[in-house]
Structures are given as structure tokens and as C-alpha cells.
Design a protein around this motif. Structure first.
Motif, PDB file in Angstrom:
ATOM      1  N   ILE A  85      20.205 -14.679 -69.644  1.00 29.58           N
ATOM      2  CA  ILE A  85      19.733 -14.761 -68.274  1.00 29.58           C
ATOM      3  C   ILE A  85      18.391 -14.076 -68.087  1.00 29.58           C
ATOM      4  CG2 ILE A  85      20.309 -14.167 -65.902  1.00 29.58           C
ATOM      5  CD1 ILE A  85      23.244 -14.323 -66.722  1.00 29.58           C
ATOM      6  N   ALA A  86      18.126 -13.010 -68.817  1.00 34.06           N
ATOM      7  CA  ALA A  86      16.898 -12.242 -68.616  1.00 34.06           C
ATOM      8  C   ALA A  86      15.683 -13.051 -69.035  1.00 34.06           C
ATOM      9  CB  ALA A  86      16.954 -10.954 -69.422  1.00 34.06           C
ATOM     10  N   ALA A  87      14.561 -12.810 -68.350  1.00 33.59           N
ATOM     11  CA  ALA A  87      13.328 -13.517 -68.670  1.00 33.59           C
ATOM     12  C   ALA A  87      12.777 -13.038 -70.000  1.00 33.59           C
ATOM     13  CB  ALA A  87      12.298 -13.281 -67.571  1.00 33.59           C
ATOM     14  N   GLY A 133      29.883 -13.434 -57.975  1.00 37.42           N
ATOM     15  CA  GLY A 133      29.578 -14.721 -58.587  1.00 37.42           C
ATOM     16  C   GLY A 133      28.790 -14.541 -59.863  1.00 37.42           C
ATOM     17  N   ASP A 134      27.763 -15.368 -60.038  1.00 36.66           N
ATOM     18  CA  ASP A 134      26.910 -15.263 -61.225  1.00 36.66           C
ATOM     19  C   ASP A 134      25.853 -14.187 -61.025  1.00 36.66           C
ATOM     20  OD1 ASP A 134      28.214 -17.349 -62.522  1.00 36.66           O
ATOM     21  OD2 ASP A 134      26.897 -18.868 -61.628  1.00 36.66           O
ATOM     22  N   PRO A 135      25.488 -13.475 -62.102  1.00 39.66           N
ATOM     23  CA  PRO A 135      24.421 -12.468 -61.966  1.00 39.66           C
ATOM     24  C   PRO A 135      23.080 -13.148 -61.714  1.00 39.66           C
ATOM     25  CG  PRO A 135      25.021 -12.738 -64.268  1.00 39.66           C
ATOM     26  CD  PRO A 135      26.015 -13.541 -63.478  1.00 39.66           C
ATOM     27  N   GLY A 136      22.329 -12.607 -60.781  1.00 38.94           N
ATOM     28  CA  GLY A 136      21.011 -13.171 -60.529  1.00 38.94           C
ATOM     29  C   GLY A 136      19.994 -12.720 -61.547  1.00 38.94           C
ATOM     30  N   ARG A 137      20.338 -11.669 -62.301  1.00 37.89           N
ATOM     31  CA  ARG A 137      19.405 -11.095 -63.259  1.00 37.89           C
ATOM     32  C   ARG A 137      20.186 -10.187 -64.193  1.00 37.89           C
ATOM     33  NH1 ARG A 137      13.683 -11.944 -63.959  1.00 37.89           N
ATOM     34  NH2 ARG A 137      12.871 -10.140 -65.077  1.00 37.89           N
ATOM     35  N   ASN A 138      19.628  -9.894 -65.361  1.00 38.02           N
ATOM     36  CA  ASN A 138      20.221  -8.840 -66.168  1.00 38.02           C
ATOM     37  C   ASN A 138      19.181  -8.208 -67.081  1.00 38.02           C
ATOM     38  OD1 ASN A 138      19.913 -10.342 -68.530  1.00 38.02           O
ATOM     39  ND2 ASN A 138      22.096 -10.727 -68.798  1.00 38.02           N
ATOM     40  N   LEU A 139      19.544  -7.063 -67.619  1.00 37.68           N
ATOM     41  CA  LEU A 139      18.740  -6.378 -68.622  1.00 37.68           C
ATOM     42  C   LEU A 139      19.530  -6.405 -69.932  1.00 37.68           C
ATOM     43  CD1 LEU A 139      17.592  -3.184 -66.665  1.00 37.68           C
ATOM     44  CD2 LEU A 139      16.365  -5.337 -66.925  1.00 37.68           C
ATOM     45  N   PRO A 140      18.968  -6.931 -71.020  1.00 37.97           N
ATOM     46  CA  PRO A 140      19.681  -7.010 -72.296  1.00 37.97           C
ATOM     47  C   PRO A 140      19.296  -5.885 -73.248  1.00 37.97           C
ATOM     48  CG  PRO A 140      17.770  -8.417 -72.386  1.00 37.97           C
ATOM     49  CD  PRO A 140      17.710  -7.714 -71.041  1.00 37.97           C
ATOM     50  N   ASN A 141      19.807  -5.991 -74.463  1.00 40.95           N
ATOM     51  CA  ASN A 141      19.388  -5.180 -75.610  1.00 40.95           C
ATOM     52  C   ASN A 141      19.891  -3.741 -75.598  1.00 40.95           C
ATOM     53  OD1 ASN A 141      17.948  -7.373 -76.707  1.00 40.95           O
ATOM     54  ND2 ASN A 141      16.183  -6.899 -75.415  1.00 40.95           N
ATOM     55  N   PHE A 142      21.020  -3.495 -74.932  1.00 39.18           N
ATOM     56  CA  PHE A 142      21.642  -2.181 -75.017  1.00 39.18           C
ATOM     57  C   PHE A 142      22.738  -2.219 -76.075  1.00 39.18           C
ATOM     58  CE2 PHE A 142      20.128  -2.719 -70.655  1.00 39.18           C
ATOM     59  CZ  PHE A 142      19.241  -1.665 -70.589  1.00 39.18           C
ATOM     60  N   ILE A 166      25.375  -5.120 -56.520  1.00 37.49           N
ATOM     61  CA  ILE A 166      26.247  -4.318 -57.359  1.00 37.49           C
ATOM     62  C   ILE A 166      25.737  -4.458 -58.786  1.00 37.49           C
ATOM     63  CG2 ILE A 166      27.932  -6.215 -57.524  1.00 37.49           C
ATOM     64  CD1 ILE A 166      30.100  -4.058 -57.877  1.00 37.49           C
ATOM     65  N   ILE A 167      25.567  -3.325 -59.460  1.00 42.94           N
ATOM     66  CA  ILE A 167      25.018  -3.289 -60.814  1.00 42.94           C
ATOM     67  C   ILE A 167      26.134  -2.869 -61.754  1.00 42.94           C
ATOM     68  CG2 ILE A 167      23.178  -2.360 -62.280  1.00 42.94           C
ATOM     69  CD1 ILE A 167      21.766  -1.485 -59.666  1.00 42.94           C
ATOM     70  N   ASP A 168      26.375  -3.688 -62.777  1.00 46.68           N
ATOM     71  CA  ASP A 168      27.480  -3.404 -63.694  1.00 46.68           C
ATOM     72  C   ASP A 168      27.002  -3.366 -65.136  1.00 46.68           C
ATOM     73  OD1 ASP A 168      30.452  -3.245 -64.333  1.00 46.68           O
ATOM     74  OD2 ASP A 168      29.863  -4.990 -65.514  1.00 46.68           O
ATOM     75  N   PRO A 169      27.273  -2.269 -65.858  1.00 48.26           N
ATOM     76  CA  PRO A 169      26.981  -2.218 -67.289  1.00 48.26           C
ATOM     77  C   PRO A 169      28.086  -2.916 -68.065  1.00 48.26           C
ATOM     78  CG  PRO A 169      27.910  -0.133 -66.596  1.00 48.26           C
ATOM     79  CD  PRO A 169      27.848  -1.006 -65.366  1.00 48.26           C
ATOM     80  N   SER A 170      27.732  -3.842 -68.905  1.00 43.67           N
ATOM     81  CA  SER A 170      28.729  -4.635 -69.619  1.00 43.67           C
ATOM     82  C   SER A 170      28.543  -4.453 -71.117  1.00 43.67           C
ATOM     83  CB  SER A 170      28.590  -6.114 -69.246  1.00 43.67           C
ATOM     84  OG  SER A 170      29.785  -6.816 -69.421  1.00 43.67           O
ATOM     85  N   GLY A 171      29.568  -3.938 -71.777  1.00 43.43           N
ATOM     86  CA  GLY A 171      29.459  -3.619 -73.191  1.00 43.43           C
ATOM     87  C   GLY A 171      29.583  -4.826 -74.085  1.00 43.43           C
ATOM     88  N   PRO A 172      29.303  -4.651 -75.366  1.00 43.87           N
ATOM     89  CA  PRO A 172      29.294  -5.777 -76.305  1.00 43.87           C
ATOM     90  C   PRO A 172      30.694  -6.265 -76.635  1.00 43.87           C
ATOM     91  CG  PRO A 172      28.986  -3.733 -77.484  1.00 43.87           C
ATOM     92  CD  PRO A 172      28.992  -3.382 -76.021  1.00 43.87           C
ATOM     93  N   ARG A 199      27.721  -9.692 -79.814  1.00 42.38           N
ATOM     94  CA  ARG A 199      26.715  -9.671 -78.769  1.00 42.38           C
ATOM     95  C   ARG A 199      26.394  -8.244 -78.363  1.00 42.38           C
ATOM     96  NH1 ARG A 199      28.581 -13.416 -74.027  1.00 42.38           N
ATOM     97  NH2 ARG A 199      30.558 -12.352 -74.388  1.00 42.38           N
ATOM     98  N   SER A 200      25.145  -7.988 -78.040  1.00 40.35           N
ATOM     99  CA  SER A 200      24.772  -6.663 -77.580  1.00 40.35           C
ATOM    100  C   SER A 200      25.117  -6.511 -76.104  1.00 40.35           C
ATOM    101  CB  SER A 200      23.271  -6.444 -77.804  1.00 40.35           C
ATOM    102  OG  SER A 200      22.513  -7.357 -77.036  1.00 40.35           O
ATOM    103  N   GLY A 201      25.119  -5.258 -75.642  1.00 33.11           N
ATOM    104  CA  GLY A 201      25.451  -5.004 -74.255  1.00 33.11           C
ATOM    105  C   GLY A 201      24.292  -5.301 -73.322  1.00 33.11           C
ATOM    106  N   TRP A 202      24.618  -5.435 -72.041  1.00 30.62           N
ATOM    107  CA  TRP A 202      23.587  -5.703 -71.050  1.00 30.62           C
ATOM    108  C   TRP A 202      24.004  -5.113 -69.711  1.00 30.62           C
ATOM    109  CZ3 TRP A 202      26.557  -9.403 -73.471  1.00 30.62           C
ATOM    110  CH2 TRP A 202      27.512 -10.059 -72.681  1.00 30.62           C
ATOM    111  N   VAL A 203      23.079  -5.094 -68.761  1.00 31.94           N
ATOM    112  CA  VAL A 203      23.340  -4.629 -67.402  1.00 31.94           C
ATOM    113  C   VAL A 203      23.114  -5.804 -66.464  1.00 31.94           C
ATOM    114  CG1 VAL A 203      22.598  -3.078 -65.562  1.00 31.94           C
ATOM    115  CG2 VAL A 203      22.702  -2.245 -67.929  1.00 31.94           C
ATOM    116  N   ASN A 204      24.147  -6.148 -65.685  1.00 26.21           N
ATOM    117  CA  ASN A 204      24.084  -7.301 -64.789  1.00 26.21           C
ATOM    118  C   ASN A 204      23.874  -6.880 -63.340  1.00 26.21           C
ATOM    119  OD1 ASN A 204      24.603  -9.263 -66.810  1.00 26.21           O
ATOM    120  ND2 ASN A 204      26.792  -8.892 -66.682  1.00 26.21           N
ATOM    121  N   PHE A 205      23.171  -7.726 -62.586  1.00 26.74           N
ATOM    122  CA  PHE A 205      22.915  -7.501 -61.165  1.00 26.74           C
ATOM    123  C   PHE A 205      23.537  -8.651 -60.371  1.00 26.74           C
ATOM    124  CE2 PHE A 205      19.612  -5.620 -63.687  1.00 26.74           C
ATOM    125  CZ  PHE A 205      19.398  -4.376 -63.123  1.00 26.74           C
TER     126      PHE A 205
END
Length: 331
Positions: A29-31, A309-318, A286-292, A296-302
Motif C-alpha cells: 500500500i505504501a508509495a 475498513g481498508d488502511p488508507g496508508r501504511n509504513l513498511p519495512n519494520f 486509528i494507527i495500528d502496528p502489525s507484526g510480520p 513478510r516484514s511488519g508495517w504500521v497501518n492507518f
């Protein structure tokens, strides 16, 4: 170092990352190019040195506790843009985080600091902790600050009796509150009136329970929850209701507390999560940290809140993100 038993009991995310290490594939999902690669985060973690870009003090910040990486990773919080601006290396096994009215950040560390379990306290955008609070209650896994008194609650105690540590005005030696109904406490959250809610497993560590510690009390009160929550999820007060995570169903339930009963008034589905640990609600997000899981590596979903519903954005590579919190810059 967190034991294998404790990691498994806390969450799938922590267990997977600490046993298997960093994963490979990031969520799509992340750009592309918007966030640092996993190697960049790993490089800073390997150096074991805290740093923060000067600009961070004037920005709203997102603090991500990642026990798999071994530190707290800091981004600017400017939806939809995020910038990697810092790394805090003091907490080598960070779990839960919380923030107070002054926007100070509290990071519970389950070990690695001279062999002790402590909570680190940072000023917004700060590099070095301004206080280090020892935790005689056991293994600290979650924290919350009472907006009415400024007191800090730290929950944990998996390896021994379930207990809660209460720090008056966030300083000194804590008052230890026993929690005899719990096998251990996982998460805690204050409401706006100084009531502290805690969740965890019952005495035989088989079933979810929720209890409340009223202001000034040293005795927990059981709260009846009709939902079959499994495994234990993070909790937070959203301003009106108690939000409780259910990792198995990928859902955050919202409860209205009536005396000793939690009335289910709605739910927030978090599509695509692998765990719901110490999430954070800010405004309509709501921001949720989601583990691997698997490779797959972990990410943070928004997600939008409370609709989900579906995350509008996330941060990967954790590696194994476990807790998140937003600290606001002084305006």
C-alpha cells in the motif's frame, strides 16, 4: 531478552519477529520511495546510537516501538506524508508507549538496560531520556498517563504475580497494585476521569478479562465483557468509549462502560492486520502496528476511525512493531 514464552503470550507479532528476524516483503500500500528501506532502519539500529533530526522538535511525531529492530523509530506525522527523522536506542526491547499532556513520550522496555526492566521518558523530539523509571512490578508491557492527576500506570508482570506500577506525577518509586484475578496484565488505559482499565489473561492464563481500577483505589473491579476476545488486544480510551482490540477477528470493539458491564456499541474492522497490539487513536484515525507473519516484514497501518475498513496508508519495512504513539509539537 524477552523469553520465548512471554513473546508468544504477548502477541504473534513480537514472537514472529524476535524468533525469525526481519522479513522480506513489504505491504504494497505504501508509495514507493516514500519511506526508508529496511536496510536503512537496520543500519541505524545496528549502530546502537540515538539520533534525531533538528527539525523534529517542531513537527508532530509518530513513535514506533519495534522490539524486533531493538529501538524506537521516529517519523514526522504529517498525513499523508511521513519522514524518517530519528531512532531512540535506549530501549532495546521496547513494547508499549504512551504520551502525557505535555507531549512527553513514555517507552516501556522489557529488558536490555543493565539487565533491568524500565520505562524511559523523553521530551518531544528529544534524543536522550529525561528520566528512567525502574519497575519492581516485573516486565513492563504497557503504560498510560492519567490526564486528571499526571500519574503514570505501567502494566506487566508476566514472570511473576500480575501487578501494576503507579508512579505519582511520573516520578520516584511506584506504588505496586496487585491484580489477583490476572495471570498477567497486557495493556492499560485511563479514561478522562482517572479510571484505569486493564486487560489480560485470567489466573490460569486461558481467557481474556477486563478490569477497572477506580481513582484512589487499590482494588481492581471486574468488568463483564460479552465478546469472546482472543488473543489479548491493546486498549485505549477514545474520548467517549473504551476501544479494545481483538487480533483474531482483526477488529477493535468500542464499549460503553455501565458500572461493571461493558456494552458493545460498535466495532472498527482493521482489514489486513496480523495483530492488534498497542494501537493509538488520534482524531478520526486509528494507527495500528502489525507484526510480520511468515516471510513478510511488519508495517504500521492507518485507518479511518471509527469506520475502519481498508488502511488508507501504511509504513513498511519494520521488524516487529508493537506500540505506536503520536506526540504533538508545541504550536
Amino acid at each position: 531478552m524477552i523469553s520465548r514464552e512471554f513473546r508468544g503470550a504477548l502477541s504473534v507479532s513480537v514472537a514472529s519477529a524476535l524468533l525469525a528476524g526481519c522479513g522480506g516483503l513489504a505491504s504494497p500500500i505504501a508509495a514507493p520511495g516514500a519511506m526508508p528501506q529496511a536496510s536503512a532502519i537496520a543500519k541505524h539500529a545496528a549502530g546502537r546510537k540515538s539520533w534525531m533530526l533538528p527539525e523534529a522538535q517542531n513537527e508532530d511525531l509518530l513513535y514506533i516501538a519495534d522490539p524486533g529492530t531493538g529501538g524506537v523509530i521516529v517519523y514526522t506525522y504529517e498525513p499523508p506524508r511521513y519522514k524518517f527523522v530519528g531512532f531512540l536506542a535506549d530501549a532495546t526491547a521496547p513494547l508499549g508507549e504512551c504520551v502525557d499532556k505535555a507531549q512527553q513520550i513514555f517507552v516501556t522496555n522489557s529488558g536490555g538496560f543493565n539487565g533491568g526492566a524500565v520505562t524511559f521518558v523523553y521530551e518531544h523530539g528529544g534524543v536522550n531520556p529525561i528520566r528512567i523509571l525502574g519497575d519492581p512490578a516485573g516486565l513492563p508491557a504497557s503504560c498510560s498517563v492519567d490526564a486528571t492527576s499526571g500519574d503514570l500506570a505501567v502494566a506487566g508482570g508476566y514472570s511473576g504475580p500480575a501487578q501494576l506500577a503507579l508512579y505519582a506525577k511520573q516520578k520516584g518509586r511506584p506504588k505496586i497494585i496487585p491484580a489477583p484475578d490476572f495471570g498477567y496484565i497486557a495493556f492499560c488505559a485511563y479514561d478522562d476521569n482517572g479510571n484505569l482499565f486493564v486487560d489480560g489473561l485470567n489466573a490460569n492464563r486461558r481467557h481474556f478479562i477486563l478490569e477497572e481500577l477506580p481513582p484512589g483505589s487499590s482494588t481492581f473491579v471486574a468488568i463483564k465483557v460479552r465478546n469472546a476476545i482472543n488473543p489479548i488486544g491493546g486498549i485505549q480510551w477514545d474520548g467517549k468509549h473504551l476501544a479494545v482490540g481483538d487480533s483474531y477477528n482483526g477488529t477493535v470493539y468500542r464499549f460503553k462502560i455501565h458500572g461493571h458491564i461493558a456494552e458493545d456499541i460498535g466495532s472498527t474492522p482493521l482489514n489486513g492486520v496480523t495483530s492488534i497490539d498497542q494501537f493509538f487513536i488520534t482524531g478520526s484515525r486509528i494507527i495500528d502496528p502489525s507484526g510480520p507473519i511468515d516471510e513478510r516484514s511488519g508495517w504500521v497501518n492507518f485507518y479511518p476511525y471509527p469506520s475502519g475498513g481498508d488502511p488508507g496508508r501504511n509504513l513498511p519495512n519494520f521488524s516487529a512493531p508493537y506500540g505506536v504513539v503520536v506526540s504533538r509539537a508545541a504550536k
